[in-house]
Design an enzyme around this catalytic site. Structure first.
Site, PDB file in Angstrom:
ATOM      1  N   GLY C 151       0.829  -1.194   0.000  1.00 40.63           N
ATOM      2  CA  GLY C 151       0.000   0.000   0.000  1.00 40.63           C
ATOM      3  C   GLY C 151       0.867   1.248   0.000  1.00 40.63           C
ATOM      4  O   GLY C 151       2.048   1.194   0.348  1.00 40.63           O
ATOM      5  N   CYS C 152       0.274   2.365  -0.407  1.00 41.52           N
ATOM      6  CA  CYS C 152       1.060   3.596  -0.530  1.00 41.52           C
ATOM      7  C   CYS C 152       1.511   4.108   0.835  1.00 41.52           C
ATOM      8  O   CYS C 152       2.674   4.461   1.020  1.00 41.52           O
ATOM      9  CB  CYS C 152       0.279   4.653  -1.288  1.00 41.52           C
ATOM     10  N   TYR C 153       0.603   4.159   1.812  1.00 43.22           N
ATOM     11  CA  TYR C 153       1.024   4.600   3.147  1.00 43.22           C
ATOM     12  C   TYR C 153       2.070   3.652   3.734  1.00 43.22           C
ATOM     13  O   TYR C 153       3.100   4.120   4.260  1.00 43.22           O
ATOM     14  CB  TYR C 153      -0.174   4.689   4.080  1.00 43.22           C
ATOM     15  N   THR C 155       4.266   1.862   2.258  1.00 37.14           N
ATOM     16  CA  THR C 155       5.558   2.084   1.609  1.00 37.14           C
ATOM     17  C   THR C 155       6.330   3.186   2.316  1.00 37.14           C
ATOM     18  O   THR C 155       7.504   3.028   2.684  1.00 37.14           O
ATOM     19  CB  THR C 155       5.352   2.439   0.124  1.00 37.14           C
ATOM     20  N   SER C 156       5.672   4.323   2.530  1.00 38.99           N
ATOM     21  CA  SER C 156       6.381   5.451   3.154  1.00 38.99           C
ATOM     22  C   SER C 156       6.693   5.159   4.618  1.00 38.99           C
ATOM     23  O   SER C 156       7.774   5.495   5.110  1.00 38.99           O
ATOM     24  CB  SER C 156       5.550   6.726   3.034  1.00 38.99           C
TER      25      SER C 156
END
Lengths: 353, 353, 353, 353
Positions: C151-153, C155-156
């Site tokens: 997921g994008c969150y 990843t960060s």
């Protein structure tokens, strides 16, 4: 009916879940002579206003009623912020003595043919036009019980060019208007092309080629001022901001008695038209209008330049599409119609930065 | 001095070319009890206000005077919107009876050591703190003639967490606050990192690691509420919008008599703190705060969640950094100090969309 | 199958009318080893890609096919950018030898219970996780034929904190993460709360209190790194920008042998983790990450601070949610799986300003 | 010198700390035939590029050299992204065989009088004009060693109207062009009127009335196409976005042999002009150009409408001001001049959303 500055007027607002209705409520909530009665909506009837318009803190607990003639009746003033067609239908059933102010298009156009061509339905008749800064229009609004609020683009375009046409300074067949509008002008509609991911960082045109429904309204206003038919090429564009319209309007200047008009003469005509107006301002030379400087306010600011190379005047005009372009113009017209202070509830500065 | 609701107060505003000063003027221009006297600036003295703050239509023709003690004297109230250091210097020379309201940092901190560590200069003393929603603070402001307006981040952070600390519901050593601010919080400064091309479409942190000057102010307020020292990890970020702060504040919930607190108990504490407040609101369950819903208004809106998995309460709070976070809080404090209606001049809804 | 740098791989992309699918296509269109085969969609099947993704000029005339197993079959690689549930169903029917890369959530979680709790359906099994910068993960991706894109969150968040947990530098029970995402993270969906008029100029939280579906994914990744269960308080917010995530992640630092860790030691751990990575960068001291600096690129940039006052490390990390957070991570994983140059098709700088 | 597709060209870029120079570097970093040699700046010489252009990850560690003839010498190609005046001075000292590509204005205008009127200095001579889609211009660029990159507004305006003038379809004395530009067009300059707080949510005009320096450049290009002098009313506006130009260009259509031209005939002329172009596209009917669809790419997209009511054609055209409007046009011209594939390094899709 005559109202004194101390009287209280009861007002109903329909279409309260949309942007126009919400802005009418924002202004009325601060109006010293107004009590807000029924607040109505269609599919959102039954909801708390605070859910749908969370910025209207003072009205958050109010419950939206259904938009019906019954619910709107019994008020001194009714604001209609409804799709075209719907407002004409409701208005026809409201008592004659009620002041009905229609933020929609139904009663703006004088020419039934233009209405039918652009809107594809039967013409519902013409009401006094709620742009008091046009010549003679303030008088026409006094005591009116039916008022058609101008479209947002026409408000900016007519304010920009009317002084030129009213003073016979411009040629009628060479008007070009390009406007950039914030996205609230497209309404509170769940459409993919309006979502933030699409509009942020992007500009795009629409309705190019004369097809936008505000075109005949602009031509009507300029023709009235000119006393002859004016044709207008109008291109609207969508800008990545919530509010505001910046209109660039240009026309060829009419030679006067064989000589060219000067920029000073043009400025004088615009200054004469607006220097006594509370809400419309020709800016000092060297200062450009910005939409942010009028955000949330009923003001229109403009600047004028004469391009001797092309023989054109270019007027750039900034308004807030929801305030002066819709709800502010509506409240200003109400104030005039009822004999209140024209600026009541509208003594708001722009919200910047 | 006692003021009745009908009296008129003369007010001077310094720092009028900046964002804080401009917002003070925007609010005062609509205040029913205020006459705006001197409007002052430093490098922009001599300019028309309309050039520098084109949104202040009602004051456009006013000329900025130099910010001096002489020009500010002779008013009932003086607002200082100056760099820290400058306001203390001016304030020391204004008569004791003048109400001086400092939007800067000089008199916010109680602890001289913290002042010196974060600001690197001698402490100028502590004034009553202009956040009336804190426990006991409204009383402290009545009759005050010197008021320190809170910082914008502390306003949102203290409103978010004070009910928890004041009711002994939170642990003091595990507070994390992350705030996103609009760019106006960085001032009207010609810096490359603030130009639109850089900030539009971008988020970035700054002052990470405890170094931001608002950290000791947040700790001071929460410690006062808790009755014990509270340490705070505070991270500010810059968001691509002109106005608004969204603060996410979280702390571990203190077990009560061996059992866990429920979300309902937490909600009740926040509701008790704010249900009678005109400007601070715990939103209904299911509704999230948005900075747009408070834009241009003096309101703070917040929502609370209890995360039983981590034992944390998370409070998200939205304010307009320039209004409730600066100028609105300043005007509200003035109203209380002078015995005026606390909401005078602040009955403004948010400007949305 | 082994691929050399000169071979050409045929690729199919499903969900091509959405933002994730569009970004996969944007990257693949510039990938030197890829031929784009079927491009599929659901309700938009039959449309020209140029209508739906007008920025993909090189593929404008391609017609979207229906998303079916038949249409996706016969390619070396299939990208799935579908709602969760849909991808598991399709993937189960694709040949084992086909490399299937799922940008959705179906195969990210190892714990069936967490899956069921957060997604409310039966767990479809766990695939190799497409974040090669995690310890051991690059090896795990080599030769993989099923890959779950993070997921994008997550990843960060995982890039931000993994070096700390992998080196036993952080406490497991006190992690707070607040992320701000561009609106494309919410998808190309016609929802009123996503329209530009609502999101421009506004920040708002959502899914507060541990309910966001990326929470268990973040905890899973950090727990894997720590070798013990890590609990995370995660709050996502929506920022007024199309793309980008800025994550602020903080945890208490674990005392080492009775003494406090220094910032230099912390920096060293992060530097050791990322100095050889092509796409993940600890910025030089004094430089803050900005989402704009990674816009359209596969890079992640971060900065670290140690706050000795609270005993916390704060890591701020910026990625493009659609590139490194979705499609870029997917392409990078494909490159590793197939033995291609890991950076093929991803040698793109950020697009700024 | 003849270059084959496999040769490597050494390139120097001056003005690398600004937006134009940064964009040239972004494109060159992905160009298959280019080695980037000297990267130079003026006040920022000595800095790491990563500090000033943090999005150029692949070049982050490069150190900026001083912009001098010495540092720029010894490369096959030199890009000048300097203020006007500065580039002419440097260019005059570079060897004749070096390909010099000037992104500034110094060598765009053919008419020394127009140069002197609009720029107030001595004319430095005219170079081949880097807009290969104009009639005959691609041939003129082959083998050129001095190239003047068009201005950003002229690029969009000339692409929009040239097919009409080149085919004798438009009247020469009634052209109106209104353009909206992203703020990067105003440069990376620390000016208060450009800071995010001022520009977000705002549109404003500037240089109204014929005074913008791109006016004579637009007239020059259209006059060349028409074979007679064309006069243009040009109004630029600033839009709240970092990148992109949307140009609305309109002219009266010339009656042909006594009858009116049809929209189909007009579309055909534009289609004939651009159907074989790799970067310029007349969109299918019903699709409007958006600046976002070309963001970061070298493409120009346009749509055309004929308004029979006013006898005008309206062409709306979107480009990225920094790519096709500056750096992309520069690289495309370099490719043509050197005999490389015209699209080398430019095979980039737009970055959307």
């Amino acid at each position: 009916m005559l109202y004194s500055g101390l009287m209280t007027i009861s007002v109903a607002v329909s279409g309260a879940s949309g942007y126009a209705g919400g802005e009418v409520l924002r202004l009325l909530a601060g109006h010293p002579n107004v009590t807000i009665g029924a607040i109505t909506a269609h599919s959102n009837a039954g909801s708390r206003l605070g859910e749908l318009q969370p910025h209207l803190h003072g009205l958050a607990s109010r419950i939206l009623e259904e938009t019906t003639v019954e619910n709107l009746s019994g008020h001194d003033v009714v604001f209609l912020a409804l799709p075209h067609g719907a407002s004409a239908e409701i208005a026809a059933q409201l008592p004659e003595g009620t002041v009905v102010i229609d933020a929609g298009a139904d009663h703006r156009l004088q020419d039934a043919g233009a209405w039918e061509k652009f809107y594809g339905s039967a013409h519902a008749g013409t009401w006094p036009y709620g742009l008091p800064e046009l010549p003679g229009q303030r008088e026409a609004l006094k005591g009116a019980t039916r008022i058609a609020v101008p479209g947002c683009y026409p408000t900016s375009a007519l304010l920009a060019l009317t002084p030129g046409f009213a003073n016979n300074l411009l040629l009628a067949d060479d008007v070009v208007i390009v406007s950039a509008s914030g996205t609230s002008g497209a309404g509170k509609a769940a459409k993919v092309n309006l979502i933030g991911s699409e509009v942020m960082g992007s500009m795009s045109p629409y309705g190019v080629g004369g097809g936008h429904r505000h075109t005949p309204e602009i031509e009507q206003g300029l023709s009235n001022a000119a006393g002859e038919p004016v044709t207008v090429s109008f291109t609207p564009t969508l800008a990545p901001m919530s509010r505001g319209i910046l209109t660039t309007a240009t026309a060829k200047v009419r030679p006067q008695a064989g000589r060219s008009v000067t920029e000073a003469e043009l400025r004088q005509a615009w200054a004469d038209a607006y220097d006594d107006e509370p809400f419309v301002h020709l800016l000092p030379e060297g200062q450009w209008p910005t939409t942010k400087s009028v955000q949330g306010s009923n003001h229109a600011v403009m600047q004028l330049a004469f391009d001797s190379h092309t023989g054109r005047v270019i007027v750039t005009c900034a308004i807030d599409n929801l305030t002066k372009g819709t709800a502010g113009g509506a409240v200003q017209s109400m104030n005039i119609a009822l004999g209140l202070d024209e600026t009541a509830g509208l003594n708001l500065q722009g919200v910047a930065p």
